[in-house]
Design an enzyme around this catalytic site. Structure first.
Site, short mmCIF file in Angstrom:
data_model
loop_
_atom_site.label_atom_id
_atom_site.label_comp_id
_atom_site.label_asym_id
_atom_site.label_seq_id
_atom_site.Cartn_x
_atom_site.Cartn_y
_atom_site.Cartn_z
N HIS A 264 26.05 -5.04 -34.69
CA HIS A 264 25.05 -5.19 -35.76
C HIS A 264 25.68 -5.09 -37.16
CE1 HIS A 264 21.60 -4.96 -33.06
NE2 HIS A 264 22.23 -4.00 -32.42
N CYS B 215 23.46 -8.79 -30.45
CA CYS B 215 22.96 -7.81 -29.49
C CYS B 215 21.93 -8.46 -28.55
CB CYS B 215 22.41 -6.59 -30.22
SG CYS B 215 22.18 -5.17 -29.14
N GLU C 21 24.51 -6.46 -39.66
CA GLU C 21 23.39 -6.42 -40.61
C GLU C 21 22.96 -4.99 -40.92
OE1 GLU C 21 23.16 -7.01 -37.47
OE2 GLU C 21 21.31 -6.17 -36.66
#
Lengths: 201, 305
Positions: A184, A88, A186
């Site tokens: 994302h 990002c 994560e």
């Protein structure tokens, strides 16, 4: 499965820790067996096997890399071949060119792509999505992920491979030891891309 | 070029996506702005987001009267002026102001005690909105009630518009201490958590989650009275994930320099020399009011239930 079978065992990975979603990357990497260094100073880039540039506000992170004097060290470490994943805002940091920078915003220029910020709308358009991810071996793997006010890759240079698309736009790229993604993993706990990074380390 | 296709599956407005934006704001400073020009100054200084409002809390205090959601033209002017996320405030319980802000595509709604409450019993049911909400809290029970209603981010309240950081300190310390107490209880006698949930007046499942993980399930910022780089760094050392600065920047002598300095101190909060450098030559801080001198009905932190 014993610790030694994890893809991060014995590897030290830096996460740029100036602002943004730092702890989520650190937890993901530790879960894969890696040692994590939260990088706030140039000297902390020494001795790393890989690096993550996390999500956050790209204009803020850019400004902080200059205020804290880590920008040149980041540039030379990544250009020098340190395996690096940018997510990002981190993808925006990697890019050669930003189509719509905030006033004065710069990127590191270490990946031959141009990016457009907030390309999928405002926060109400942010979404969870399932993507197809193309591995270096040419396999296609599903990646469960999230787009948060995400950027898109608007053009790629020679030698840059497209690894994922979303709503017709390029959202994942790879060139040598550098991986850049708009999204994302994560946040969802999907470790596909992190394991690929650790495989380069 | 290798081609890949996407599955075109997407889920908007989920808790993960709403909390996800707050995750990306961590370590940052969110600044109150009342004009597009101020918004640009904030963006240029390195703010991670701006809060668009008509009057900063210090002026709401000074001018009195009912404080409401800002004019949509003013909010849109700020959205158009900057590329960073834009937040805006709705009154506590005013779900139609929230609907309007969602329609205007603000990135976050602050259901805020700084405005005059619209409902003295209920807060907004935030679960039904696609836009995420941040809410204030003075203690853990209040934070968990807001999370149960759908808040995707919490800020400790402090006392807005004063430049007095003491209430912010009290609220972040209270929340952090209560989390530590729950965690300790979970380790020795988890069966006591049922009564703890009753005492906190918060749902048991969220109390259990906090006790198990030792943290809120959402990002925790701090707000209310932060006026200097040292204030911001102290909030970070006390365990805040980031800082809201309201009147402290644009009510000071040199907003550009102060905004940059607070951003720098928030990023380098553990380094006293860096915070010292950020504190040099900033000119006048906002004048400020001591919270102890404020009569109880004028204390905004007591709004919210």
């Amino acid at each position: 499965m014993s610790e030694s079978h994890l893809s991060g065992t014995g590897k030290t990975v830096g996460v740029l820790a100036l602002q943004g979603g730092v702890s989520e990357h650190a937890e993901t990497l530790r879960g894969l067996g890696a040692e994590v260094v939260l990088v706030k100073k140039a000297e902390q880039l020494q001795g790393l096997d890989a690096l993550v540039l996390p999500g956050g506000e790209s204009s803020t992170i850019d400004r902080l890399t200059r205020i804290l004097g880590v920008r040149d060290a980041l540039k030379s470490a990544i250009s020098g071949g340190l395996p690096t994943l940018g997510t990002c805002a981190g993808l925006i940091m990697l890019a050669r060119e930003i189509d719509d920078p905030a006033p004065g915003q710069q990127s590191l220029g270490v990946l031959d792509i141009s990016v457009g910020r907030n390309a999928f709308g405002s926060q109400v358009d942010s979404a969870e999505a399932l993507l197809e991810w193309r591995t270096p071996a040419g396999e296609v793997l599903p990646v469960k992920t999230a787009f948060i006010r995400a950027p898109r890759v608007s053009s790629v240079g020679e030698g840059v491979e497209v690894t994922a698309r979303y709503r017709g736009e390029i959202v994942g790229v790879r060139a040598g030891n550098v991986i850049g993604i708009s999204f994302h993993p994560e946040l969802t706990g999907d470790t596909t891309v992190h394991e690929e990074l650790l495989g380069l380390a | 070029m290798t081609e890949t296709k996407d599955f075109n599956e997407n889920i908007t407005g989920s808790p993960l996506v709403k909390r996800g934006l707050a995750d990306m704001l961590k370590g940052g400073v969110i600044m109150d702005v009342v004009t597009p020009e101020q918004a640009k100054i904030a963006e240029d200084a390195g703010a991670v987001a701006v809060m668009a409002l008509e009057r900063v809390p210090a002026d709401i205090r000074a001018q009195g009267g009912v404080a409401r959601m800002s004019d949509p033209d003013m909010i849109e002017g700020i959205i158009d002026a900057v590329s960073i996320p834009v937040m805006a405030k709705a009154r506590i319980g005013h779900f139609v102001e929230a609907q309007i802000l969602e329609a205007l595509k603000v990135d976050y709604i602050d259901e805020s005690e700084v405005l005059s409450p619209a409902d003295y019993v209920n807060h907004i049911d935030k679960q039904g909105f696609k836009v995420p909400f941040v809410c204030g809290a003075t203690n853990l029970g209040e934070a968990l009630r807001r999370i149960a209603e759908g808040a995707a981010m919490i800020r400790s309240k402090g006392e807005a518009g004063t430049g007095d950081v003491s209430e912010a300190t009290k609220h972040i310390r209270t929340i952090k201490t209560q989390i530590a107490e729950l965690q300790a209880l979970y380790a020795v006698s988890p069966d006591l958590l049922y009564v703890k949930a009753k005492e906190l007046a918060a749902p048991y499942d969220i109390v259990l989650e906090v006790a198990r993980t030792g943290k809120l399930p959402v990002v925790l910022f701090t707000a209310g009275g932060v006026a200097t780089p040292a204030d911001a760094a102290m909030m970070m050392q006390l365990g805040a994930d980031g800082v809201f600065v309201g009147s402290g920047i644009f009510k000071s002598g040199n907003p550009e320099a102060r905004a940059k300095a607070i951003v720098k101190a928030t990023a380098q909060f553990e380094d006293p020399m860096a915070v010292a450098d950020a504190s040099r030559g900033l000119g006048e801080a906002m004048v400020g009011i001591n919270v102890a001198d404020l009569p109880a009905p004028h204390r905004l932190a007591e709004r919210g239930w």
